[in-house]
Design a protein around this motif. Structure first.
Motif, PDB file in Angstrom:
ATOM      1  N   GLU A  60      15.045  16.560  14.905  1.00 48.09           N
ATOM      2  CA  GLU A  60      15.449  16.103  13.577  1.00 48.09           C
ATOM      3  C   GLU A  60      16.580  16.986  13.086  1.00 48.09           C
ATOM      4  O   GLU A  60      16.753  18.107  13.567  1.00 48.09           O
ATOM      5  N   SER A  61      17.354  16.460  12.145  1.00 43.01           N
ATOM      6  CA  SER A  61      18.501  17.209  11.655  1.00 43.01           C
ATOM      7  C   SER A  61      18.244  17.695  10.237  1.00 43.01           C
ATOM      8  O   SER A  61      17.419  17.152   9.508  1.00 43.01           O
ATOM      9  N   GLY A  62      18.976  18.712   9.883  1.00 42.09           N
ATOM     10  CA  GLY A  62      18.936  19.247   8.532  1.00 42.09           C
ATOM     11  C   GLY A  62      20.319  19.733   8.153  1.00 42.09           C
ATOM     12  O   GLY A  62      21.102  20.124   9.005  1.00 42.09           O
ATOM     13  N   GLU A  68      25.705  20.203  10.827  1.00 40.94           N
ATOM     14  CA  GLU A  68      24.317  19.758  10.772  1.00 40.94           C
ATOM     15  C   GLU A  68      23.502  20.467  11.852  1.00 40.94           C
ATOM     16  O   GLU A  68      23.883  20.496  13.010  1.00 40.94           O
TER      17      GLU A  68
END
Length: 93
Positions: A60-62, A68
């Motif tokens: 997942e990205s943040g 990112e």
């Protein structure tokens, strides 16, 4: 998740690179550029593999679009044993 891992790591081309990306993110979260540099892979190749790993709930990205960061998901962590088993069974991973 186990079926997704088998597909991503052993059932398609690029499994070795996806396993390398997972291992790298296990050390610490990174952005695509940092992954590209540390794994000596083309940036577009890394982005392609990250997109597949995201699609299957492994990564997942943040953060924002630029820089990112990518992280392993809790769902992956719950299935880490399956990942380790697959990596140990498949040549080249």
């Amino acid at each position: 998740m186990e079926q997704a891992l088998w597909y991503l790591l052993a059932g398609t081309r690029g499994g070795e690179n996806r396993a390398r990306i997972i291992r790298s993110l296990d050390d610490r979260p990174k952005n695509a550029n940092r992954l590209s540099e540390s794994l000596d892979l083309d940036y577009k190749t890394v982005r392609h593999h990250i997109e597949m790993l995201e699609e299957y709930g492994i990564v997942e990205s943040g953060g924002n679009d630029y820089g990112e960061m990518y992280f392993l998901t809790d769902r992956f962590e719950e299935n880490r044993d399956s990942f380790e088993e697959i990596v140990s069974e498949v040549d080249g991973l």
